[in-house]
Design a protein around this motif. Sequence first.
Motif, PDB file in Angstrom:
ATOM      1  N   ARG A 244      63.282  95.314  57.465  1.00  0.00           N
ATOM      2  CA  ARG A 244      63.878  95.145  56.355  1.00  0.00           C
ATOM      3  C   ARG A 244      63.758  93.246  56.038  1.00  0.00           C
ATOM      4  NH1 ARG A 244      67.537  97.620  52.665  1.00  0.00           N
ATOM      5  NH2 ARG A 244      68.258  95.696  51.249  1.00  0.00           N
TER       6      ARG A 244
ATOM      7  N   PHE B 259      74.849 107.252  49.516  1.00  0.00           N
ATOM      8  CA  PHE B 259      76.491 107.206  49.373  1.00  0.00           C
ATOM      9  C   PHE B 259      77.212 108.546  48.996  1.00  0.00           C
ATOM     10  CE2 PHE B 259      80.154 106.289  46.083  1.00  0.00           C
ATOM     11  CZ  PHE B 259      81.049 105.828  47.149  1.00  0.00           C
TER      12      PHE B 259
ATOM     13  N   VAL C 131      70.304 104.783  42.441  1.00  0.00           N
ATOM     14  CA  VAL C 131      70.531 103.623  43.455  1.00  0.00           C
ATOM     15  C   VAL C 131      71.496 104.094  44.489  1.00  0.00           C
ATOM     16  CG1 VAL C 131      70.836 101.407  44.403  1.00  0.00           C
ATOM     17  CG2 VAL C 131      69.559 101.980  42.054  1.00  0.00           C
ATOM     18  N   LEU C 132      72.790 103.975  44.091  1.00  0.00           N
ATOM     19  CA  LEU C 132      73.878 104.172  45.003  1.00  0.00           C
ATOM     20  C   LEU C 132      73.812 105.632  45.574  1.00  0.00           C
ATOM     21  CD1 LEU C 132      76.713 103.223  45.771  1.00  0.00           C
ATOM     22  CD2 LEU C 132      77.568 104.299  43.730  1.00  0.00           C
TER      23      LEU C 132
ATOM     24  N   GLN D 268      69.167 106.516  46.708  1.00  0.00           N
ATOM     25  CA  GLN D 268      68.483 105.623  47.482  1.00  0.00           C
ATOM     26  C   GLN D 268      69.423 105.454  48.804  1.00  0.00           C
ATOM     27  OE1 GLN D 268      67.106 102.118  45.466  1.00  0.00           O
ATOM     28  NE2 GLN D 268      65.946 103.119  43.809  1.00  0.00           N
ATOM     29  N   TRP D 269      70.488 105.064  48.718  1.00  0.00           N
ATOM     30  CA  TRP D 269      71.610 104.702  49.451  1.00  0.00           C
ATOM     31  C   TRP D 269      72.280 105.667  50.461  1.00  0.00           C
ATOM     32  CZ3 TRP D 269      74.291 100.092  46.550  1.00  0.00           C
ATOM     33  CH2 TRP D 269      73.309  99.323  46.444  1.00  0.00           C
TER      34      TRP D 269
ATOM     35  N   VAL E  26      77.998 100.289  51.937  1.00  0.00           N
ATOM     36  CA  VAL E  26      77.766 101.681  51.782  1.00  0.00           C
ATOM     37  C   VAL E  26      77.025 102.148  53.511  1.00  0.00           C
ATOM     38  CG1 VAL E  26      76.497 103.462  51.028  1.00  0.00           C
ATOM     39  CG2 VAL E  26      77.482 101.886  49.596  1.00  0.00           C
ATOM     40  N   LYS E  27      76.207 101.687  53.733  1.00  0.00           N
ATOM     41  CA  LYS E  27      75.007 102.166  54.810  1.00  0.00           C
ATOM     42  C   LYS E  27      75.752 101.425  56.229  1.00  0.00           C
ATOM     43  CE  LYS E  27      70.530 102.481  52.566  1.00  0.00           C
ATOM     44  NZ  LYS E  27      69.128 101.807  52.588  1.00  0.00           N
TER      45      LYS E  27
ATOM     46  N   HIS F  43      67.633  94.212  43.163  1.00  0.00           N
ATOM     47  CA  HIS F  43      67.817  94.700  44.623  1.00  0.00           C
ATOM     48  C   HIS F  43      67.534  93.824  45.894  1.00  0.00           C
ATOM     49  CE1 HIS F  43      66.865  98.548  42.641  1.00  0.00           C
ATOM     50  NE2 HIS F  43      66.951  99.157  43.962  1.00  0.00           N
TER      51      HIS F  43
ATOM     52  N   GLU G 240      74.843  97.819  49.210  1.00  0.00           N
ATOM     53  CA  GLU G 240      74.314  98.500  50.199  1.00  0.00           C
ATOM     54  C   GLU G 240      74.718  98.572  51.625  1.00  0.00           C
ATOM     55  OE1 GLU G 240      69.483  99.423  51.343  1.00  0.00           O
ATOM     56  OE2 GLU G 240      70.061  97.682  50.148  1.00  0.00           O
TER      57      GLU G 240
ATOM     58  N   TRP H  93      61.231  93.705  47.455  1.00  0.00           N
ATOM     59  CA  TRP H  93      61.582  95.080  46.838  1.00  0.00           C
ATOM     60  C   TRP H  93      60.341  95.267  45.967  1.00  0.00           C
ATOM     61  CZ3 TRP H  93      64.121  99.264  47.080  1.00  0.00           C
ATOM     62  CH2 TRP H  93      64.356 100.111  45.941  1.00  0.00           C
TER      63      TRP H  93
END
Length: 1002
Positions: free
Chosen positions: A664, A268, A261-262, A265-266, A231-232, A220, A228, A669
């Motif tokens: 952040r 996507f 995760v993908l 969490q994110w 994606v974000k 992470h 990430e 993590w």
Amino acid sequence: MRRKLTAGLGVAASLVLAASLVPSAAMATPAHAAAGRPWMDRSESPQQRAQQLVAQMTLDEKISQMHTTGTAAGGIARLVPGIPRLGVPDFRITNGPAGVGTGSVPTQPNATALPAPVALAATFDTGLARQYGTVEGVETADVGHSLIEAPDVNIVRVPQSGRAFENYGEDPYLAGQLAAANVRGIQDQGVLAEVKHYAANDQETNRKTIDEQVDDRTLHEIHLPAFEAAVKQGDVAAVMCAYPSVNGDFMCENRYLLTDVLRDQWGFDGFIQSDAGATHTAVGSADAGMSLELADNGPYDDQLRQAVLDGQVSEARLDQLLVYRLATEIRFGLLDRAATTTPIDAAAGGAAARTISEQSTVLLKNAGNQLPLSAGDLHSIAVIGQYANTAYPGGGGSSHVNPLYTVSPVQGIRQRAGSAVTVTTADGSDTTQAAAQAAAADVAVVIVSDAEKEGSDRPNLSLTGNQDQLVSAVAAANPHTVVVVDSGAPVLMPWVEAVPAVVEAWYPGEEDGNALAAVLFGDVNPSGKLPVTFPRTEADLPAHTPQQYPGVNGTVAYSEGLRVGYRWFDAQNIAPLFPFGYGLSYTSFRYSHLKVTPVLGTHGSVTATVDVTNTGTRAGADVAQLYLTDPAAAGEPPLQLKGFQKVQLAPGQTRHLSFTLDQRAFSIWNSAAQDWTTVDGRYTVSVGDSSSNLPLRAPVIATRTAGVRYLAVTGPQVVAPGGTATVTTTFTNTGDYPASQVRLALRAPAGWTVRPEGPVSLPVVGPRSSKGTAWRVTAPAGAAPGTVALSASATYHGVDGDATATGAASLTVPSPSLAAAFDNVGVTDDTATDAGNIDGTGSSLSAQALAAAGVTPGATIEHGGVSFTWPAAAPGQPDNVVAGGQVISASGTGDTLGFLLAATYGPATGTGRVSYADGSTQSFTLSAPDWYSATSTGNDVAVTMPYRNKGGNVQQTHVVNVYYAGVPLQPGKAVTGVALPDVSDTASSGSPAMHIFAMTIG
């Protein structure tokens, strides 16, 4: 919106808006939408339209949309054929990430050969990253394709990697910011970007089989942030899952990384595509969430349809995977416009390539102001090296671009130097001749290179052939020697002290010679910075043991953890040859007046401002770099990049820069919570122009932080039918503020009972503390063998208001015996062979051949000092277990846990677990040779047969075997259960499967 790239009057390309090619939702619905095609109604959402479209597809049409097909230049065609009856167009994919590649057509088109992505990383310029993406996007559309496989954001963990040139260097923050900008540039053109290779695809050696063992925190913090950000921040349309395994699961079957995760969490919402041939099983990839297989005749072609018919993959799951992709295509307008081809604007692409190459060039050494050169002071220049007369547009493999044109270094230097300067050249193969030519010239420019390509790693970081000797000979012959390095990653420089000037030009793309000449003659001030650390020796690298690279027994240990690249050099106090972020200039800069918000509050941010002044006599650009040092309690490396800005300054000019660091930036993590948390303490903000030159520092104090709250569920792994297990739910508060009104809950499947043994309401859980409750979970008396899920929740009031934390665990009900778990037919009668399927293709052991070897149903077999009972099943009935993690009840005390077993399609290996009556467990490794292998030394054969059965009552003459394997048990301990290895039955896809016929304690 599609933007068209046009050439400007200068060397830089400019971007101008063209008419939108993506239809607006407000446009009138086409006539065919009203004529039975509601999915063409643009007033509906992309999700709704995709769902309506998929609902009209037959099963065969759905399967056709799950994989590419055909052949193309260099291998697999990246084409998903359309469905004309439903108005679905072809979906065409092109290679990346250095420009348009082979794609879905038999002949690779010519396109702009951009500098390698590592060169883009050296610009430290998100604006250029977006321009790079614009060129890629425009030209992808120009050649009639829908998606480009770019960017490639794997971290350069191993500089020997054959694809290091495709990446954005060793720092996750730098890679992430460039990736997001590159994605936006591509997708602004109405085509799809695809970030790759997700995840930890950091070496080419054994890339299709290697298992990368990476702890969750390192994943992470180092290997996932660039994905990430794509994606974000970039809203990337697609993600490519990679070849390797990560922590035991092939990436295209890795549910934790692809779903947990993908997507979860994110957030996507695009689709996942495999790398070429990276799919192992249809069921595993569908379960993990992969929507498109890049392969012809792969598992999504030859397995998926049957898996749906057999109920192994629900049709609802198949539909969802299709909707992910089709909704993405609809969002970009690909369903509403026909693909067309347009001639590529070579001048515009070339201008962009030249600008990026100029801005990426790194001046590594310039003793005595050897550079810039002055044409008016020169009479002759010798340009020497293999790539003196040939441009080096890029590395090898799928990222190769057929350039529209190229400019070699000799061409560029000769044109820039003018007719009054004689430019001679030699390829350097004859060192003596090259030295003599250099001695006769005013200046010698030696161009050296490495050779990186997909599919293999470099054996070391040394230059190939005679190049080191060539540089030394030329430097000895001419004190005015400039070495130009065309490489995709760090190289060793044993000659660096002997030459006055060294320039890193990377793989400079089609405008190689023009960009190089502009920097050498000072038309462009060098402002590139190293996105990777150059070591003095290979022994200084973070991954320097065989276990770390290239791996031992198929496994690579990422034991360097967070200490990748410059983080390692700083933590170990090793001085590199050239540090991360380093790059000289023809002018000079001063950093001053650093001011930083002194305190980081809850959910706050920090602002850092600094002045940068050009103190030299030339205009030029520098990259202001901001690094953060965490409190020791955080366990982070000494320095980490958290901000950068490239600033252009005239002589004497000062610019005031501002950086904003959000929460952040100050977070680490927390694997238990699966969330980011901030550690209290003193942080240090440092600013300068490289990781080793940070003249300005200021503290930031994090006094009270919100932290994260999470719920852990722990308990035994096995519970017998009618038995009771104690499961504990523990609520943890990592922040500096209390969590109040905590209420715990635990849920089990219908028929199971759950009773708390302690309070389920907790008035308060204080800062940095945990509280928990035990529960008695009872299985029904008739519980079927298998795994059941437990779900837990904790509602609470915290500094953020009301919230919920969740947790989960599983309990396994064991099979009462190995025989009760039999799920495969491995033995058939010679006259009725069709029931057999030990290898997924209908083959089996022969009952007659077994009998001839003295093995009949229920027979006793003595081997390895232990006694086995051969399955009592009649031929054609289930008689073995395909090892998939099943838990088997067992009892007894002995020295050995013995197995009779065999593998199919190659040897199979996995890890199992023995449970003892005292509550302890023991892991073990179990290996099975291939049943079809001839008897050989090292294989402990228990039973040998001269032939095997095939479908249609066919006997094939070939030795087949059943093997013995023994596991030492802990002395004096009573065994209560055995968890078999989880080696999936993937034989039909050509992967090993482990079959166990008998198990005993002796």
